[in-house]
Design a protein around this motif. Structure first.
Motif, mmCIF file in Angstrom:
data_model
loop_
_atom_site.group_PDB
_atom_site.id
_atom_site.type_symbol
_atom_site.label_atom_id
_atom_site.label_comp_id
_atom_site.label_asym_id
_atom_site.label_seq_id
_atom_site.Cartn_x
_atom_site.Cartn_y
_atom_site.Cartn_z
ATOM 1 N N UNK A 43 0.664 -1.360 -0.281
ATOM 2 C CA UNK A 43 0.055 -0.409 -0.113
ATOM 3 C C UNK A 43 0.818 1.129 -0.136
ATOM 4 N N UNK A 44 1.913 1.404 0.918
ATOM 5 C CA UNK A 44 2.696 2.539 0.855
ATOM 6 C C UNK A 44 3.660 2.783 -0.150
ATOM 7 N N UNK A 45 3.922 1.556 -0.760
ATOM 8 C CA UNK A 45 4.992 1.297 -2.212
ATOM 9 C C UNK A 45 4.289 1.832 -2.952
ATOM 10 N N UNK A 60 12.057 5.361 -5.422
ATOM 11 C CA UNK A 60 11.570 5.981 -4.214
ATOM 12 C C UNK A 60 10.166 4.568 -3.167
ATOM 13 N N UNK A 61 9.707 3.971 -4.393
ATOM 14 C CA UNK A 61 9.463 1.912 -4.043
ATOM 15 C C UNK A 61 9.971 1.551 -3.116
ATOM 16 N N UNK A 62 11.115 1.009 -3.460
ATOM 17 C CA UNK A 62 12.337 0.513 -3.049
ATOM 18 C C UNK A 62 12.073 1.271 -1.545
ATOM 19 N N UNK A 63 12.444 2.221 -1.764
ATOM 20 C CA UNK A 63 12.699 2.285 -0.073
ATOM 21 C C UNK A 63 12.169 2.347 0.782
ATOM 22 N N UNK A 64 10.043 3.017 -0.082
ATOM 23 C CA UNK A 64 9.535 2.705 1.212
ATOM 24 C C UNK A 64 9.147 0.879 1.556
ATOM 25 N N UNK A 65 9.085 0.191 0.881
ATOM 26 C CA UNK A 65 8.580 -1.191 0.842
ATOM 27 C C UNK A 65 9.518 -1.906 1.583
ATOM 28 N N UNK A 66 10.406 -1.325 2.014
ATOM 29 C CA UNK A 66 11.399 -1.933 3.370
ATOM 30 C C UNK A 66 10.655 -1.889 4.131
ATOM 31 N N UNK A 67 9.846 -1.370 4.972
ATOM 32 C CA UNK A 67 9.274 -0.673 5.713
ATOM 33 C C UNK A 67 8.436 -2.308 6.659
ATOM 34 N N UNK A 68 8.725 -3.033 5.159
ATOM 35 C CA UNK A 68 6.724 -4.263 4.941
ATOM 36 C C UNK A 68 7.809 -5.825 5.961
ATOM 37 N N UNK A 69 8.869 -6.060 5.452
ATOM 38 C CA UNK A 69 9.721 -6.855 6.244
ATOM 39 C C UNK A 69 10.304 -6.310 7.546
ATOM 40 N N UNK A 186 16.259 -2.967 5.245
ATOM 41 C CA UNK A 186 16.976 -1.933 4.036
ATOM 42 C C UNK A 186 17.396 -1.739 3.121
ATOM 43 N N UNK A 187 18.844 -2.507 2.736
ATOM 44 C CA UNK A 187 19.152 -2.494 1.367
ATOM 45 C C UNK A 187 18.575 -3.068 0.441
ATOM 46 N N UNK A 188 18.897 -4.180 1.214
ATOM 47 C CA UNK A 188 18.678 -5.928 -0.123
ATOM 48 C C UNK A 188 17.083 -5.530 -1.045
ATOM 49 N N UNK A 189 16.212 -5.310 0.551
ATOM 50 C CA UNK A 189 14.876 -5.459 0.015
ATOM 51 C C UNK A 189 14.733 -3.807 -1.265
ATOM 52 N N UNK A 190 15.645 -2.542 -0.927
ATOM 53 C CA UNK A 190 15.411 -1.898 -1.692
ATOM 54 C C UNK A 190 15.422 -1.867 -3.357
ATOM 55 N N UNK A 193 13.256 -3.788 -5.255
ATOM 56 C CA UNK A 193 12.085 -3.382 -5.778
ATOM 57 C C UNK A 193 12.533 -2.694 -6.596
ATOM 58 N N UNK A 194 13.147 -2.038 -6.579
ATOM 59 C CA UNK A 194 13.992 -0.527 -7.622
ATOM 60 C C UNK A 194 14.293 -1.126 -9.025
ATOM 61 N N UNK A 195 14.472 -3.136 -8.636
ATOM 62 C CA UNK A 195 14.579 -3.533 -9.902
ATOM 63 C C UNK A 195 13.860 -4.154 -10.081
ATOM 64 N N UNK A 196 12.547 -4.282 -9.697
ATOM 65 C CA UNK A 196 11.411 -4.873 -10.270
ATOM 66 C C UNK A 196 11.673 -6.379 -10.522
ATOM 67 N N UNK A 197 11.975 -6.897 -9.924
ATOM 68 C CA UNK A 197 12.121 -8.354 -9.038
ATOM 69 C C UNK A 197 10.196 -8.956 -8.727
ATOM 70 N N UNK A 198 10.009 -10.164 -8.479
ATOM 71 C CA UNK A 198 9.394 -10.489 -8.117
ATOM 72 C C UNK A 198 8.977 -10.923 -6.500
ATOM 73 N N UNK A 199 7.948 -10.969 -5.989
ATOM 74 C CA UNK A 199 7.738 -10.632 -4.308
ATOM 75 C C UNK A 199 6.541 -12.193 -4.777
ATOM 76 N N UNK A 200 6.522 -13.408 -3.969
ATOM 77 C CA UNK A 200 5.225 -13.515 -4.169
ATOM 78 C C UNK A 200 3.667 -13.367 -3.707
ATOM 79 N N UNK A 201 4.215 -13.305 -2.059
ATOM 80 C CA UNK A 201 3.709 -12.617 -0.435
ATOM 81 C C UNK A 201 3.143 -11.295 -1.020
ATOM 82 N N UNK A 202 3.527 -10.566 -2.099
ATOM 83 C CA UNK A 202 3.674 -8.757 -2.287
ATOM 84 C C UNK A 202 2.629 -9.055 -3.402
#
Length: 277
Positions: A43-45, A60-69, A186-190, A193-202
């Motif tokens: 949602x925040x992403x 930006x999307x990668x930075x904020x999505x790190x909040x999820x993990x 923070x760093x691996x999650x950013x 997401x920024x690279x456009x990889x795929x997370x099944x749960x997301x």
């Protein structure tokens, strides 16, 4: 160097297997919570990325999505993509069986899906926020791209994603400092997401959200299933092979990996024969 970390995550895998066998409803609830927590990150992403400058939107999307993990790790819950690393380590250290691993994977995946769908339903009832509002065009564009991607592409994206997610979990598990954990997550999650990889749960939340409201014709349940099948397989490979097996081989070497323990009576006979020589 890595044995302590291997033991730590293998023990976590053993405990998860025991919980699934003995307290399945509790495990399923924990998995549902993880699915919802990842959904909050979605949602925040999408909210942050909807109106960001296109040059910076992915970052930006990668930075904020790190909040999820971060929420998953600190709050505690059962995330499927994390079990992709825990359970193989539990099997490799003979703390659990392959059947236990498959059971945990299935329970975590189903629980995550339930939590993602429940959150999507509630968020839809609440109006859908930016995702179904003034950011819907960007949201549906991303969903369409995910659903139309080819099988091999999705598999590779899933591998790369969970290699990074499990790397974040691995690094966070190697320190007791809370601030350090946050930065290490923070760093691996950013990156993923920024690279456009795929997370099944997301994707579970994203697709549930897209399918519940009015959506373009090319966004279908069949396309969502296609994505989730290949991304889930990729996520398992990323966590099990590139993280669990990779670090296991660093510690034990390829010549020391044995999946079939020698029976006790055979070991006793070998010992007796040697003593007679």
């Amino acid at each position: 160097m890595y044995q302590d970390s291997i033991n730590h995550f293998a023990q976590s895998g053993e405990e998860k297997a025991e919980e699934v066998r003995s307290h399945f409803p509790a495990f399923l609830i924990g998995a549902a919570m993880a699915g919802a927590y990842i959904g909050f990150g979605d949602i925040i992403m999408f909210t942050a990325g909807a109106h960001a400058d296109p040059a910076w939107a992915h970052l930006v999307m990668g930075v904020v999505f790190s909040s999820a993990l971060t929420i998953v790790v600190f709050a505690g819950s059962e995330l499927f993509t994390g079990t992709a690393m825990y359970m193989p380590l539990a099997v490799l250290t003979r703390r659990s069986r392959a059947a236990d691993m498959l059971l945990v994977w299935a329970a975590a995946w189903i629980g995550n899906l339930i939590g993602a769908m429940v959150l999507a339903g509630l968020f839809h009832l609440a109006g859908g926020g930016v995702l179904l509002g003034d950011g819907s065009q960007a949201f549906f564009s991303i969903v369409s791209a995910k659903m139309s991607a080819g099988s091999l592409e999705l598999l590779a994206r899933g591998i790369l994603c969970n290699w990074l997610v499990c790397l974040a979990i691995w690094m966070a598990g190697r320190t007791e400092n809370a601030a350090a954990k946050i930065m290490l997550i923070f760093w691996p999650i950013t990156i993923f997401v920024a690279a456009g990889y795929e997370h099944s749960v997301a994707n579970m939340f994203t697709f549930s959200m897209a399918l519940m409201g009015e959506h373009p014709a090319n966004i279908t349940l069949a396309a969502a299933v296609h994505n989730l099948v290949w991304v889930t397989l990729g996520n398992l490979i990323g966590g099990a092979v590139f993280m669990a097996l990779g670090y296991w081989l660093q510690v034990h070497g390829t010549g020391h990996v044995s999946f079939t323990p020698v029976p006790v009576r055979v070991r006793a006979k070998i010992s007796t024969d040697r003593s007679k020589k």
